[in-house]
Design a protein around this motif. Structure first.
Motif, PDB file in Angstrom:
ATOM      1  N   LEU A   1       8.000   2.272   4.731  1.00  0.00           N
ATOM      2  CA  LEU A   1       9.081   2.785   3.900  1.00  0.00           C
ATOM      3  C   LEU A   1       8.761   4.249   3.596  1.00  0.00           C
ATOM      4  O   LEU A   1       7.623   4.678   3.745  1.00  0.00           O
ATOM      5  CB  LEU A   1       9.154   1.988   2.594  1.00  0.00           C
ATOM      6  N   PHE A   2       9.762   5.008   3.146  1.00  0.00           N
ATOM      7  CA  PHE A   2       9.513   6.434   2.878  1.00  0.00           C
ATOM      8  C   PHE A   2      10.321   6.931   1.685  1.00  0.00           C
ATOM      9  O   PHE A   2      11.490   6.594   1.533  1.00  0.00           O
ATOM     10  CB  PHE A   2       9.871   7.281   4.111  1.00  0.00           C
ATOM     11  N   LEU A   3       9.672   7.713   0.854  1.00  0.00           N
ATOM     12  CA  LEU A   3      10.348   8.397  -0.252  1.00  0.00           C
ATOM     13  C   LEU A   3       9.594   9.688  -0.585  1.00  0.00           C
ATOM     14  O   LEU A   3       8.378   9.758  -0.396  1.00  0.00           O
ATOM     15  CB  LEU A   3      10.369   7.532  -1.513  1.00  0.00           C
TER      16      LEU A   3
ATOM     17  N   VAL B   1       0.857  -1.193   0.000  1.00  0.00           N
ATOM     18  CA  VAL B   1       0.000   0.000   0.000  1.00  0.00           C
ATOM     19  C   VAL B   1       0.891   1.241   0.000  1.00  0.00           C
ATOM     20  O   VAL B   1       1.781   1.375   0.841  1.00  0.00           O
ATOM     21  CB  VAL B   1      -0.922   0.033   1.244  1.00  0.00           C
ATOM     22  N   ILE B   2       0.666   2.111  -0.983  1.00  0.00           N
ATOM     23  CA  ILE B   2       1.411   3.370  -1.065  1.00  0.00           C
ATOM     24  C   ILE B   2       0.487   4.497  -0.604  1.00  0.00           C
ATOM     25  O   ILE B   2      -0.550   4.749  -1.221  1.00  0.00           O
ATOM     26  CB  ILE B   2       1.897   3.629  -2.499  1.00  0.00           C
ATOM     27  N   MET B   3       0.845   5.131   0.507  1.00  0.00           N
ATOM     28  CA  MET B   3       0.063   6.241   1.045  1.00  0.00           C
ATOM     29  C   MET B   3       0.700   7.547   0.574  1.00  0.00           C
ATOM     30  O   MET B   3       1.837   7.857   0.937  1.00  0.00           O
ATOM     31  CB  MET B   3       0.021   6.179   2.574  1.00  0.00           C
ATOM     32  N   VAL B   4      -0.043   8.293  -0.249  1.00  0.00           N
ATOM     33  CA  VAL B   4       0.519   9.477  -0.908  1.00  0.00           C
ATOM     34  C   VAL B   4      -0.019  10.760  -0.270  1.00  0.00           C
ATOM     35  O   VAL B   4      -1.208  10.867   0.025  1.00  0.00           O
ATOM     36  CB  VAL B   4       0.168   9.476  -2.411  1.00  0.00           C
TER      37      VAL B   4
ATOM     38  N   GLN C   1      11.626   4.395  -8.182  1.00  0.00           N
ATOM     39  CA  GLN C   1      12.157   3.925  -6.900  1.00  0.00           C
ATOM     40  C   GLN C   1      11.043   3.601  -5.909  1.00  0.00           C
ATOM     41  O   GLN C   1      11.165   2.673  -5.115  1.00  0.00           O
ATOM     42  CB  GLN C   1      13.108   4.966  -6.292  1.00  0.00           C
ATOM     43  N   CYS C   2       9.948   4.386  -5.935  1.00  0.00           N
ATOM     44  CA  CYS C   2       8.818   4.134  -5.032  1.00  0.00           C
ATOM     45  C   CYS C   2       8.328   2.698  -5.184  1.00  0.00           C
ATOM     46  O   CYS C   2       8.175   1.963  -4.206  1.00  0.00           O
ATOM     47  CB  CYS C   2       7.646   5.069  -5.346  1.00  0.00           C
ATOM     48  N   PHE C   3       8.082   2.320  -6.430  1.00  0.00           N
ATOM     49  CA  PHE C   3       7.527   1.001  -6.687  1.00  0.00           C
ATOM     50  C   PHE C   3       8.581  -0.099  -6.509  1.00  0.00           C
ATOM     51  O   PHE C   3       8.279  -1.171  -5.996  1.00  0.00           O
ATOM     52  CB  PHE C   3       6.925   0.961  -8.093  1.00  0.00           C
ATOM     53  N   GLU C   4       9.822   0.189  -6.917  1.00  0.00           N
ATOM     54  CA  GLU C   4      10.876  -0.814  -6.797  1.00  0.00           C
ATOM     55  C   GLU C   4      11.176  -1.144  -5.342  1.00  0.00           C
ATOM     56  O   GLU C   4      11.311  -2.311  -4.973  1.00  0.00           O
ATOM     57  CB  GLU C   4      12.147  -0.333  -7.502  1.00  0.00           C
ATOM     58  N   GLU C   5      11.301  -0.118  -4.504  1.00  0.00           N
ATOM     59  CA  GLU C   5      11.606  -0.365  -3.090  1.00  0.00           C
ATOM     60  C   GLU C   5      10.475  -1.131  -2.413  1.00  0.00           C
ATOM     61  O   GLU C   5      10.708  -2.031  -1.604  1.00  0.00           O
ATOM     62  CB  GLU C   5      11.868   0.955  -2.353  1.00  0.00           C
TER      63      GLU C   5
ATOM     64  N   VAL D   1       4.673   8.236   0.714  1.00  0.00           N
ATOM     65  CA  VAL D   1       5.270   8.957  -0.408  1.00  0.00           C
ATOM     66  C   VAL D   1       4.816  10.420  -0.390  1.00  0.00           C
ATOM     67  O   VAL D   1       3.621  10.706  -0.443  1.00  0.00           O
ATOM     68  CB  VAL D   1       4.873   8.309  -1.761  1.00  0.00           C
ATOM     69  N   GLY D   2       5.790  11.312  -0.299  1.00  0.00           N
ATOM     70  CA  GLY D   2       5.508  12.736  -0.396  1.00  0.00           C
ATOM     71  C   GLY D   2       5.689  13.174  -1.842  1.00  0.00           C
ATOM     72  O   GLY D   2       6.809  13.165  -2.359  1.00  0.00           O
TER      73      GLY D   2
END
Length: 209
Positions: free
Chosen positions: A152-154, A88-91, A166-170, A125-126
Motif C-alpha cells: 500500500l502507499f501513502l 509493517v509500515i516502511m517509512v 489514514q496510514c494506519f486505517e488503510e 509511507v513517505g
C-alpha cells in the motif's frame, strides 16, 4: 486474567511494525497517531511501542504498534520484533533520497527475512510532505516502488497530521480483509487473550508479500 469467559474488550489484536532509517519520523508518526501531538524526538534506542484502541471496519481493535530503531547498531535487536506482525509500515523521508533507496537496499530485505506471516501487509509511507519545497523523492517514485513490492502507499506529515490516521486505517482494513492474518495461529499472540475463530488450515494465497 482469563478473558475467555467474558465478553472480550476487543475483536482483534494486531501487531504493527514501523521500520525505516533513523530520522525519517517513525516515532513522530506513532506519537501523532496515538496522542495527536507532534514532537521532534530523539532517536529511538532499541524498540518502543504504544497501544491504541480503535474501531475500524466495524471491529473493535487493539493495535500494538512497535517503533524500531533505524540506526545500524541496533539492527540486530529488531529481528525478533517482526515475529507475528500482521502489518509493517516502511517509512522514508521525502526530503532525503538515501532513506528512500534504503527501503529496497535494507528494509524490504529485512521484512522478507524476518517476517513470520507470509501474508503480512506492507505499507510504504513517505513522511514530511510539509517540507514540499525540500522534496527530492517524487510521489510517482513512491507509487512505483510500492507497486514493485506489492505495498500500500501513502504520503503523510506527522507534523501537520496530514494522512497520519489514514496510514494506519488503510493498513488495518487490508489486514481485516486477509483471512490468514485474522487466524490465531498466524499471530504471536497468546490464544487466551481474545476469542477468535480457529486457525485456518489452508494458507491464504492472496497475500502481498
Amino acid at each position: 486474567m482469563d478473558l475467555s469467559s467474558n465478553q472480550p474488550e476487543f475483536d482483534y489484536l494486531f501487531k504493527l511494525l514501523l521500520i525505516g532509517d533513523s530520522g525519517v519520523g517513525k516515532s513522530s508518526l506513532l506519537l501523532s497517531f496515538t496522542s495527536k501531538t507532534f514532537d521532534d524526538l530523539s532517536p529511538t534506542i532499541g524498540v518502543d511501542f504504544k497501544i491504541k484502541m480503535v474501531t475500524i471496519g466495524g471491529k473493535k481493535l487493539k493495535l500494538a504498534i512497535w517503533d524500531t530503531a533505524g540506526q545500524e547498531r541496533f539492527r540486530t535487536l529488531t529481528s525478533s520484533y517482526y515475529r507475528g506482525a500482521q502489518g509493517v509500515i516502511m517509512v522514508y523521508d521525502v526530503t532525503r533520497r538515501e532513506t528512500f533507496t534504503n527501503l529496497s537496499d535494507v528494509w524490504a530485505k529485512e521484512v522478507d527475512l524476518y517476517s513470520t506471516n507470509q501474508d503480512c501487509i506492507k505499507m510504504l509511507v513517505g513522511n514530511k510532505v510539509d517540507k514540499e519545497g525540500e522534496r527530492v523523492v517524487t510521489k510517482k517514485e513512491g507509487i512505483d516502488l510500492a507497486r514493485q513490492y506489492g505495498c500500500l502507499f501513502l504520503e503523510c506529515s506527522a507534523k501537520t497530521r496530514i494522512n497520519v490516521e489514514q496510514c494506519f486505517e488503510e493498513l488495518v482494513l487490508k489486514i481485516l480483509d486477509t483471512p490468514s492474518l485474522l487466524a490465531v495461529g498466524s499471530s504471536g499472540v497468546k490464544k487466551n487473550i481474545f476469542k477468535q475463530k480457529p486457525p485456518e488450515t489452508d494458507a491464504s494465497t492472496s497475500g502481498c508479500c
